[in-house]
Motif scaffolding. Sequence first.
Motif, short mmCIF file in Angstrom:
data_model
loop_
_atom_site.label_atom_id
_atom_site.label_comp_id
_atom_site.label_asym_id
_atom_site.label_seq_id
_atom_site.Cartn_x
_atom_site.Cartn_y
_atom_site.Cartn_z
N GLU A 267 26.78 -35.17 -5.58
CA GLU A 267 27.73 -34.97 -4.50
C GLU A 267 27.47 -33.67 -3.73
O GLU A 267 28.04 -33.45 -2.68
CB GLU A 267 29.17 -34.94 -5.04
N ARG A 310 28.91 -42.35 -0.19
CA ARG A 310 28.73 -40.90 -0.25
C ARG A 310 27.96 -40.50 -1.51
O ARG A 310 27.09 -39.64 -1.48
CB ARG A 310 30.09 -40.21 -0.22
N SER A 311 28.29 -41.11 -2.65
CA SER A 311 27.65 -40.70 -3.89
C SER A 311 26.18 -41.08 -3.91
O SER A 311 25.36 -40.40 -4.52
CB SER A 311 28.37 -41.34 -5.09
#
Length: 383
Positions: A267, A310-311
Amino acid sequence: MESLPHEIVLNILSRLPIPSLVQSKLVCRPWRSLIRSLIHDPSFILQSNHPIQSQLYLGDFSSQNDGNYNMVTMKLPMPPLSRFTLASSCNGLLCLLDYHRSFEPCIYNPFTANFLELPHLTRHHNFQVLGFGFHPITKEYKLVEISYTIYTCGGSFGRLDPSPFKSDVHILTLGSSTWRHLGTVPYHVHSQQKSQARINGKLLHWVSWMKNRRSTIIISFDMETEKFHEIPLPDCCSSSNKPTEGFDQVVVIRGCLSAVRYGNDSEELEIWVMKEYGVKESWSKEFSIGAYVPKILLERDESEFLIYSRSYLHRKQTRVMCMLRSGELLLEYRNKALVVYDPHCKTFKDVQLTFEGIPTFFIVDVHVANLNWIDTLVDMAEN
């Protein structure tokens, strides 16, 4: 124009739109120097692979009044190749791989349309990584090839056997008729890695795996001595037992060797800078960048959204290109989007790309225009 005072020429050029400035760079060296002082940021070479195949563009940044960024591109003359891929760039010269000649490298200057085929190199391996550099003292351009084969044990796909962990190294000086074999090294540089950092003109750097190491290392190649060396790493990476904690990319930031790593959850992207070359204690974590999904990826079909979550994006999918003169960082996502990151405000701005037919996939590299002919450079190396 030669009779006009410098200040008047600068005033005229400053009133031109960015596309005209890009074209005017090719008029002469004085103009190119003046225009670069107006544009401020580096130029870029982009290769489009879809919908237009193997098309080259020159790209320059333009900052809009609303604070957003636009990259204006100009189509460049094509080399005498029907299909190729951009491997590297050095001092205005491009190293291209010819699809129809078993990925044989060749050298091309898109500003003079000068093209040079290189001597054939017989390979016995499946993967190759190319380094392209110029020695500022000897005035020699050299191409370094690191090639290797991935072995599997037990016949299972993806399970690597570390026992034959070595690579063959060949080097070619432009102007020479043959490649020279430098022997083998215990390093594996990933064949898909476009990351190559050039420091002090003559030192090439890559992230690599090494036998009996679970974490990655950084290796350098000296264009003068033609020797490899390992770069001392900060404590966070030098003794790691987890591969995810090693560095994944090298880049040049403020003229210094820098390296990119990802947190365990992928992240956060960290950029470490080696402020004093070769000194382990000079490593410093300068930037931490959170995950971001560019708008062009969010516009994909819902069925593809999981891929661009996103990850997922930070798992070796984000490439740090360079630092702009504003202090912002240029990031590239999955060969599909460019983003400017402001480390002070921690904000992201998508870069609008202006193409003749916007590509859905491209390769991009930082580029410095050079009007020298390859033959001239080769003659300099021979003498």
